[in-house]
Design an enzyme around this catalytic site. Structure first.
Site: not given
Ligand SMILES: NC(=O)c1ccc[n+]([C@@H]2O[C@H](COP(=O)([O-])OP(=O)(O)OC[C@H]3O[C@@H](n4cnc5c(N)ncnc54)[C@H](OP(=O)(O)O)[C@@H]3O)[C@@H](O)[C@H]2O)c1
Length: 279
Positions: A43, A48, A73, A106, A144, A191-193, A239, A243
């Protein structure tokens, strides 16, 4: 990796690798590490600034194109027919791909409250439909979009196949999920986490201990059990692999509903119709 099947029959791997903030020189090796870890669904987004690195990693992986599922996007400042077309072509150039698997708009608004955005969005959607009919993209969708943003698109000849929204324990946007699932629009979770905000939550850490999993794996499993495609991002190969290791357990019904009933927590503050909330 199992697949979700989109409304047009296209298969989308159930977990995608999120690339937001994966950039610069390290970007290529990080995305390559994700492919080595087993991700086949990547993705990215024009916003980005890493499509070139993603494209280089895809090429360097040597994986057959047919095994990969790539999403990009169109950023919110490119709403409108011509801008969307130009954004798509520029993305394809940077990715080095002939055909894209999934193109998303987006955000539904150029900025919250912009009165021209609904009409521009429809123009962008017409561009997406043209690209779809021309075979340049295998599937089209949005990100969104809330139900009221989706309604006009559902009146067109091709309905969105995917809606990617913020989704994690504590912020599940149930109205939008219910609406999309009722209209056969596959949900994906950004941001699934909760961008790591949810990983110290007491319920998730308790469940992690009980299931012999990590809080991140509990979050990812929860999205899957909701029928939603999680897109976790990690820069660590360990990680990244962790995941993906979520297909060997299931949440009990009671634990599923405990997670689903968490009080609101971990929201990013982003909303398509409002200025970013100060949290
Ligand atoms: N469409 C939209 O508007 C939109 C907005 C935001 C994001 N996104 C997409 O969604 C993706 C994911 O969202 P996100 O990057 O915001 O957040 P996320 O995947 O919820 O969280 C990423 C964070 O969690 C940490 N992490 C990942 N796996 C882990 C694990 N197993 N244990 C502990 N920590 C862990 C990562 O650190 P480390 O890297 O140090 O592991 C990073 O700090 C984005 O990369 C992007 O592709 C889309």
């Amino acid at each position: 990796m199992e697949d979700f099947i989109l409304s047009n029959g296209v298969r989308m791997p159930k977990i995608g690798y999120g690339t937001y903030l994966v950039e610069d020189d390290a970007g290529v090796s990080v995305v390559k590490a994700a492919l080595d870890a087993g991700y086949r669904h990547i993705d990215t987004a024009a916003f980005y600034g890493n499509e070139e690195q993603v494209g280089q990693a895809l090429a360097a992986s040597g994986l057959p194109r047919g095994e990969l599922f790539v999403t990009t996007k169109v950023w919110r400042d490119a709403l409108g027919y011509d801008r969307t077309m130009r954004s798509f072509e520029a993305s394809m150039q940077r990715l080095g791909l002939e055909q894209l698997d999934l193109l998303l708009l987006h955000w539904p608004t150029r900025e919250p409250g912009d009165p021209e955005s609904p009409a521009l969005c429809l123009e962008s959607w017409r561009a997406c439909i043209e690209l779809y009919h021309a075979g340049r993209v295998r599937a089209i969708g949005v990100s969104n979009f809330l139900p009221h943003h989706l309604l006009p698109l559902l009146e067109t000849e091709v309905s969105p196949m995917v809606n990617q929204i913020e989704f994690h324990p504590g912020y599940t946007q149930q109205a939008t999920v219910d609406f999309c699932q009722a209209h056969n629009i596959q949900m994906a979770a950004w941001s699934p986490l909760g961008r790591a905000r949810m990983l110290a939550d007491p319920l998730l850490t308790e469940l992690a201990g009980r299931y012999g999993k990590t809080p991140a794996q509990i979050c990812i499993r929860f999205a899957l059990e909701c029928g939603i495609c999680p897109l976790p991002k990690s820069s660590s190969p360990e990680r990244m692999r962790q995941n993906l290791e979520v297909f060997d357990f299931a949440l009990s019904p009671a634990d599923f509903w405990r997670i689903a009933s968490l009080p609101p927590v971990g929201w990013s503050g982003l909303h398509p119709d409002r200025p970013r909330a100060a949290l």
